[in-house]
Design a protein around this motif. Structure first.
Motif, PDB file in Angstrom:
ATOM      1  N   ALA A  29       0.932  -1.274  -0.051  1.00  0.00           N
ATOM      2  CA  ALA A  29      -0.045   0.089  -0.026  1.00  0.00           C
ATOM      3  C   ALA A  29       0.926   1.327   0.161  1.00  0.00           C
ATOM      4  CB  ALA A  29      -0.895  -0.083   1.342  1.00  0.00           C
ATOM      5  N   GLY A  30       0.446   2.227  -0.878  1.00  0.00           N
ATOM      6  CA  GLY A  30       1.331   3.531  -0.887  1.00  0.00           C
ATOM      7  C   GLY A  30       2.201   3.704  -1.978  1.00  0.00           C
ATOM      8  N   GLU A  31       2.700   5.044  -1.993  1.00  0.00           N
ATOM      9  CA  GLU A  31       3.734   5.200  -2.872  1.00  0.00           C
ATOM     10  C   GLU A  31       5.039   5.476  -2.230  1.00  0.00           C
ATOM     11  OE1 GLU A  31       1.962   7.477  -6.783  1.00  0.00           O
ATOM     12  OE2 GLU A  31       1.939   8.608  -4.761  1.00  0.00           O
ATOM     13  N   GLU A  32       6.068   5.097  -3.008  1.00  0.00           N
ATOM     14  CA  GLU A  32       7.493   5.486  -2.526  1.00  0.00           C
ATOM     15  C   GLU A  32       7.596   6.711  -2.168  1.00  0.00           C
ATOM     16  OE1 GLU A  32       9.642   3.137  -1.736  1.00  0.00           O
ATOM     17  OE2 GLU A  32       9.367   1.198  -2.842  1.00  0.00           O
ATOM     18  N   PHE A  68      -1.029 -14.465  -2.600  1.00  0.00           N
ATOM     19  CA  PHE A  68      -1.592 -13.450  -3.671  1.00  0.00           C
ATOM     20  C   PHE A  68      -0.638 -12.072  -3.604  1.00  0.00           C
ATOM     21  CE2 PHE A  68      -5.526 -16.093  -3.361  1.00  0.00           C
ATOM     22  CZ  PHE A  68      -5.629 -16.319  -4.422  1.00  0.00           C
ATOM     23  N   ILE A  69      -0.510 -11.452  -4.374  1.00  0.00           N
ATOM     24  CA  ILE A  69       0.359 -10.079  -4.376  1.00  0.00           C
ATOM     25  C   ILE A  69      -0.621  -9.000  -5.014  1.00  0.00           C
ATOM     26  CG2 ILE A  69       2.192  -8.761  -5.159  1.00  0.00           C
ATOM     27  CD1 ILE A  69       2.878 -11.173  -3.196  1.00  0.00           C
ATOM     28  N   LEU A  70      -0.861  -7.999  -4.238  1.00  0.00           N
ATOM     29  CA  LEU A  70      -1.683  -6.939  -4.803  1.00  0.00           C
ATOM     30  C   LEU A  70      -0.991  -5.559  -4.465  1.00  0.00           C
ATOM     31  CD1 LEU A  70      -4.618  -6.425  -5.695  1.00  0.00           C
ATOM     32  CD2 LEU A  70      -5.370  -6.057  -3.181  1.00  0.00           C
ATOM     33  N   LYS A  71      -0.648  -4.676  -5.280  1.00  0.00           N
ATOM     34  CA  LYS A  71      -0.153  -3.407  -5.218  1.00  0.00           C
ATOM     35  C   LYS A  71      -1.287  -2.219  -5.387  1.00  0.00           C
ATOM     36  CE  LYS A  71       4.127  -5.137  -7.112  1.00  0.00           C
ATOM     37  NZ  LYS A  71       5.218  -5.230  -8.217  1.00  0.00           N
ATOM     38  N   LYS A  72      -1.445  -1.415  -4.294  1.00  0.00           N
ATOM     39  CA  LYS A  72      -2.403  -0.311  -4.351  1.00  0.00           C
ATOM     40  C   LYS A  72      -1.510   0.994  -4.075  1.00  0.00           C
ATOM     41  CE  LYS A  72      -5.830  -0.525  -5.098  1.00  0.00           C
ATOM     42  NZ  LYS A  72      -6.450  -0.544  -6.603  1.00  0.00           N
ATOM     43  N   GLN A  73      -0.902   1.499  -4.960  1.00  0.00           N
ATOM     44  CA  GLN A  73      -0.158   2.550  -4.629  1.00  0.00           C
ATOM     45  C   GLN A  73      -0.900   3.778  -4.338  1.00  0.00           C
ATOM     46  OE1 GLN A  73       1.841   2.408  -8.787  1.00  0.00           O
ATOM     47  NE2 GLN A  73       3.750   2.074  -7.715  1.00  0.00           N
ATOM     48  N   ASN A  74      -2.321   3.855  -5.056  1.00  0.00           N
ATOM     49  CA  ASN A  74      -3.200   4.996  -4.808  1.00  0.00           C
ATOM     50  C   ASN A  74      -3.605   4.877  -3.457  1.00  0.00           C
ATOM     51  OD1 ASN A  74      -4.522   2.746  -5.530  1.00  0.00           O
ATOM     52  ND2 ASN A  74      -6.198   3.921  -6.320  1.00  0.00           N
ATOM     53  N   ILE A  75      -3.941   4.163  -2.527  1.00  0.00           N
ATOM     54  CA  ILE A  75      -4.299   3.959  -1.099  1.00  0.00           C
ATOM     55  C   ILE A  75      -3.063   4.133  -0.195  1.00  0.00           C
ATOM     56  CG2 ILE A  75      -5.842   2.934   0.237  1.00  0.00           C
ATOM     57  CD1 ILE A  75      -7.059   1.676  -2.016  1.00  0.00           C
ATOM     58  N   PRO A  77      -0.942   3.490   3.320  1.00  0.00           N
ATOM     59  CA  PRO A  77      -0.856   2.298   4.314  1.00  0.00           C
ATOM     60  C   PRO A  77      -1.854   2.579   5.445  1.00  0.00           C
ATOM     61  CG  PRO A  77       1.147   3.014   3.534  1.00  0.00           C
ATOM     62  CD  PRO A  77       0.535   3.876   2.935  1.00  0.00           C
ATOM     63  N   GLN A  78      -1.980   4.110   5.745  1.00  0.00           N
ATOM     64  CA  GLN A  78      -2.940   4.319   7.050  1.00  0.00           C
ATOM     65  C   GLN A  78      -4.467   4.096   6.530  1.00  0.00           C
ATOM     66  OE1 GLN A  78      -3.340   8.671   7.487  1.00  0.00           O
ATOM     67  NE2 GLN A  78      -4.447   8.252   9.503  1.00  0.00           N
ATOM     68  N   LEU A  79      -4.616   4.669   5.389  1.00  0.00           N
ATOM     69  CA  LEU A  79      -6.247   4.388   5.038  1.00  0.00           C
ATOM     70  C   LEU A  79      -6.577   2.968   4.708  1.00  0.00           C
ATOM     71  CD1 LEU A  79      -6.631   7.384   2.768  1.00  0.00           C
ATOM     72  CD2 LEU A  79      -7.209   7.125   5.112  1.00  0.00           C
ATOM     73  N   PHE A  80      -5.787   2.107   4.134  1.00  0.00           N
ATOM     74  CA  PHE A  80      -5.606   0.789   4.029  1.00  0.00           C
ATOM     75  C   PHE A  80      -5.789  -0.020   5.169  1.00  0.00           C
ATOM     76  CE2 PHE A  80      -5.466  -1.450  -0.260  1.00  0.00           C
ATOM     77  CZ  PHE A  80      -5.880  -2.394   0.180  1.00  0.00           C
ATOM     78  N   ASP A  81      -5.077   0.142   6.278  1.00  0.00           N
ATOM     79  CA  ASP A  81      -5.174  -0.273   7.563  1.00  0.00           C
ATOM     80  C   ASP A  81      -6.417  -0.027   7.983  1.00  0.00           C
ATOM     81  OD1 ASP A  81      -3.532  -1.668   9.843  1.00  0.00           O
ATOM     82  OD2 ASP A  81      -4.823   0.179  10.817  1.00  0.00           O
ATOM     83  N   ILE A  82      -7.208   1.161   7.935  1.00  0.00           N
ATOM     84  CA  ILE A  82      -8.621   1.475   8.451  1.00  0.00           C
ATOM     85  C   ILE A  82      -9.397   0.503   7.496  1.00  0.00           C
ATOM     86  CG2 ILE A  82     -10.323   3.128   8.404  1.00  0.00           C
ATOM     87  CD1 ILE A  82      -8.154   5.384   8.949  1.00  0.00           C
TER      88      ILE A  82
END
Length: 464
Positions: A29-32, A68-75, A77-82
């Motif tokens: 989750a998130g971008e570099e 399974f590998i899922l890449k979500k650069q547009n979300i 880490p904080q929001l994905f955790d919620i």
């Protein structure tokens, strides 16, 4: 199942998420440089979201070492955790998030197709983040417009903008509003602005898009063609017949070269030829959602009246929380311009508010009588007030004065031979109104001592 067992079940799933026992999903989750690796369980995610059911299908699922590998650069880490905590436990806490993050969270759950959370976050934004929604109405409206599922938020924002259009129209970002959104707004019958202000705003928007100065005398043929093309889709949405003659001449007619010639001709005919009916298929004026019948004032006056009645000094009501209904009892042009008609329509009706237009001006005056108009005596109250709008169409020109305590016994005068009389402002003769300005009754409002009115209206004030 009792709430005790549900709480226990939620707690167990929370532990499963936090301990990552038996996880088979790795989410980046998130971008570099702000990327976080999050572990989850595909069976739980699939049960709770159609998005994950599709993501983990055999058609396009990415796997490494059986996970399974899922890449979500547009979300983030904080929001994905919620979001994942909601998926596992059914709980979500939004109060620690700022408005922009709540909106980003809403966009994320829309992408992940978690319907119950979409509704919940919209409700939270509407109830607790109104100030944020008003900070950048242009940008927020454009974001919401891109998401069909944000129905509640879309309706709320549109209604809020229509109720207080200057939040958007006077903002620096208005000129950046996308054409389809501007078109949607101009189609609204409840857009609470004077039509000449709407026309001025549209012209400003259009000229900015075309990078043309606002001076018709300096336009060449190319400028005129560009502006005509840009304005074309909006012209049918402007209620030109609702623009007063003076404004039409100085603020519309001077742009005749960019308007359809038949429209210019029809408007000239309407303003010059007596009793000429408008040539249009759209309503002549916009009618706000608030049910209110007046030829003198608009719906934007009503929250003010309600606030004055309840003596709310700083936090005025808005059109959604007005605790009163205002029912027309008397209109001088309809019921007869005499004191007998006034009493016939207004006696024994309880609390009323009256509004009168001073002849030859835009000034409106009026007053609130919390008692009634029947009888033949002075009546005592500490809750009445007089008001004055220097310009009746502009509520910012309002002044209001409640009755002085020392003059409360002379707050209201009732007599069958008089129209509305409060303190030393009164109507013994419908064609000759007087005002003494004696501060022992109501503090001075700057009303003329002797004046004639074009007409007046009286409304019954009923607590909802």
């Amino acid at each position: 199942m009792s709430s005790k067992f549900l709480t226990e079940l939620s707690s167990d799933y929370k532990k499963l998420f936090e301990t990552e026992l038996g996880y088979d999903v790795i989410i980046y989750a998130g971008e570099e440089p702000n990327v976080k690796e999050i572990h989850a369980h595909s069976n739980i995610l699939c049960i709770r979201s159609q998005y994950f059911r599709t993501a983990f299908s055999n058609e396009w699922a990415e796997k490494e070492n059986g996970k399974f590998i899922l890449k979500k650069q547009n979300i983030s880490p904080q929001l994905f955790d919620i979001i994942l905590r909601f998926i596992y436990c059914g709980n979500i806490e939004l109060k620690n998030l700022q408005g922009p993050d709540v909106l980003k969270l809403l966009i994320a759950v829309d992408e992940l197709n978690i319907q119950s959370l979409i509704l919940h976050i919209q409700e939270y934004l509407i109830e607790h983040q109104t100030e944020f929604l008003q900070q950048n109405p242009t940008g927020i409206l454009e974001i919401i417009y891109q998401h069909e599922t944000f129905t509640d938020l879309w309706n709320f924002c549109l209604e809020a903008i229509c109720e207080e259009p200057k939040i958007l129209f006077n903002s620096n970002n208005f000129i950046n509003l996308k054409a389809p959104l501007l078109e949607l707004l101009l189609k609204r019958d409840d857009l609470n602005m004077n039509e000449i202000e709407i026309w001025d705003s549209l012209l400003k928007w259009c000229l900015t898009q075309q990078n043309v100065i606002n001076d018709p005398t300096k336009w060449n043929k190319e400028d005129i063609t560009k502006i005509e093309r840009s304005l074309h889709r909006f012209i049918p949405l402007i209620r030109f017949y609702d623009i007063e003659p003076t404004d039409f001449f100085y603020k519309v007619y001077c742009y005749k070269d960019i308007l359809p010639q038949d429209l210019v001709h029809d408007l000239l005919e309407y303003h010059i030829v007596p009793n000429k009916k408008p040539k249009t298929n759209i309503p002549l004026s916009r009618k706000p959602n608030l049910k209110f019948d007046s030829t003198l004032i608009g719906s934007n006056h009503i929250p003010l009246f309600a606030s004055w009645i309840d003596k709310k000094d700083s936090s005025h009501y808005n059109q959604k929380n007005i605790p009163y209904e205002f029912n027309l009892l008397y209109r001088s042009s309809r019921d007869g311009f005499n004191n007998k008609s006034f009493h016939k329509n207004c006696d024994n009706k309880g609390a009323t508010i009256w509004i009168a237009k001073i002849q030859g001006s835009t000034q409106l005056i009026g007053g609130y009588n919390p008692l009634d108009w029947n009888g033949n005596c002075w009546k005592h109250t500490t809750n009445s007030f007089l008001f004055n709008f220097a310009n009746g169409k502009d509520i910012t020109t309002a002044a209001v004065k409640h009755i002085n305590g020392t003059g409360a016994h002379l707050a209201i005068f009732c007599d069958k031979d008089y129209g509305p009389q409060m303190g030393d402002l009164g109507c013994a003769n419908p064609n000759n109104w007087v005002y003494g300005g004696n501060i022992k009754y109501y503090p001075n409002l700057g009303i003329p001592n002797n004046f004639t009115i074009e007409g007046y209206e009286v409304f019954q004030v009923i607590k909802k």
